[in-house]
Enzyme design. Sequence first.
Site, mmCIF file in Angstrom:
data_model
loop_
_atom_site.group_PDB
_atom_site.id
_atom_site.type_symbol
_atom_site.label_atom_id
_atom_site.label_comp_id
_atom_site.label_asym_id
_atom_site.label_seq_id
_atom_site.Cartn_x
_atom_site.Cartn_y
_atom_site.Cartn_z
ATOM 1 N N CYS A 87 0.832 -1.189 0.000
ATOM 2 C CA CYS A 87 0.000 0.000 0.000
ATOM 3 C C CYS A 87 0.872 1.247 0.000
ATOM 4 C CB CYS A 87 -0.910 -0.005 1.228
ATOM 5 S SG CYS A 87 -1.835 -1.541 1.448
ATOM 6 N N GLY A 137 2.985 -2.866 3.393
ATOM 7 C CA GLY A 137 3.896 -4.003 3.364
ATOM 8 C C GLY A 137 3.215 -5.319 3.648
#
Length: 637
Positions: A2, A78
Amino acid sequence: MCGINGIISSDPGRRDEEILHHKILSMNDTILHRGPDASDLWIGEGVALGHVRLSIQDLSDRSNQPMLKDNYIIVFNGEVYNFKELKSELSDVRFDTTSDTEVVLEMWRKFGPDCLNKLRGMFAFSIHELHTGNTFVVRDHFGIKPLFYAVTDEGFSFSSELKALESCFDTKLSLSNDAIAASLAYVWIDDEHCIYEQVRKLGAGTYLKIDSNFSIEKVTYWSSRSLISKPPKISDETTAIKALSTALEDSVAAHMVSDVPVNAFLSGGLDSSLLVSMAKEHVDNLDCYTIRFSDEAKKFEAMADDAYYAEKVAKKLGVTLNTIEVQPNLVELLPKIVHHLDEPIGDSAAINTYIICDAARKNGVKVLLSGMGADEMFAGYRKHYANALACRYRQVPAVLRAGFEGVLSRFNVASDSGGSKLIRWAKRFTSFAGMEDSDSFLRSYTYYDLAEIEDSFITERPDVNRIRAHHHSLFEYGKYHRDFVDAMCFTDINHFMVGLNLAYSDRASMAASTEVRVPFIDRVVLETAFDIASSLKLKGSSQKYILKKTAEKWLPHEVIYRPKASFSMPLRAWIKHDLSDLVDEYLLSSNGLVARGILKPSFIKGLVDAEFSGKEDNAQKIWHLLTLEQWLRNKSI
């Protein structure tokens, strides 16, 4: 995978909520390519957090962020690969999702910052505690995920990307000559510098705590110094193969955790081929991606044919191989890739990554495995072997070395019909081989002598001593505790890997809304690598020796022991042909880099003349200058 954004006001009472809302919304929009599946924000008293989501774990809306739960708000970028195992330490917790994000939030609630060394993965995240008013901003152990931040009179701002952070400033940002000098030296900007004076990069294995009084504390929670400071445990080859095989298989298995299909890069080289072979054990179908260059470009560049080996590996392993013919429109692609890289990064491998990820994304792929990291850990780069040879070269009498180098200087590195790899390598080698260990290693992967860089500036001269000192501090620490080979590996892991390879990999892949996972860059693998004696990494002329021996169980001999090929574009052919007009326009014209008053015109013109005459191999330097000029044009500077 993200993107995250945040603003913390230094004086909450003076910060208008509507302004915070507008700024975070603008930051989210700027990095929407990182997370096209969802975008949202949260605003509290003087704190605003934003998030854009690429759904990988728990694809439902319930895992959208910012995630608020019982006085804790998290924005997370992540993957934490062991999040399911960590749930066993949270048996009393009621979970609302099946995401790794919620596990990280609950681990923080229970352990605070002590939870960080329990996390296995890649991440950059921020947690705001409503009950304490404290905000934490964290970057993973290796710096796989990026995090830029800035402290101003108005407060603290952070983002996954520099371009989003720019909108937080009401005044024009100033360029850092030290960062430009670093980019000239390396063709990338290390984590000690940022192209803007006002912005910093959060270091790997580090977190910041911003308390309710706006006091900012920086804490290093993990460092690979703890590993290299201990002597190696394994010098026996059989034991090393067993330990490394176990560590890699464990890491690959962990990196396969996903609610969407996991696919892979496959260059046909050792590293990616080994990961694909191991990954194939966990899935029925594995789609792989490789690139192919034109025959003319390969001839001029003297490049190995990666696609040939990739096809052999794919057939052997029974995986689907998607081959992408690389014929990019460079004039159109250059502004786009420079925009996404955030800073002037002159490594053409970023284009490869983007092209592969873009093609994969168009096929519906969200996750790709990469073999990045193996060269740094197991002495796999040409510079590692070259520096080992340089130790012997320095034992040759100076008069003989001078004679050889004098003869070599008479040869050109290229002609109209193609390049001479042997002459190119010999000239590169002699540019550093006569220096002492630390300077030799630094010069082997910098593109100029640092004094030459300092002298090339028209305006305020950069502090090149800072560049040298940072490199030397890493190298000398490694050499003090280990030997020359491990010192090179340690320096690369903490400098080259994070500053270049991980940086361009993240930014180029996320530009295509694609997540790249790096199973070699894992604490279990790194611990094993430093447990193994360096004599099993660089053995004679065999680089990555122990990794090759480990791979014999998994791959054909001709793949393991093929000549190493770099993951880069045919720059020499491009500069001479496709980009020749752009070189004139961007570098030499009255509107080009020579007229900007940053670098001396004689410096720029000298590089171009030497390249086009075939006297010197300056293609990489010229490509970097093109990216620098393109970056300045993108920013309307």
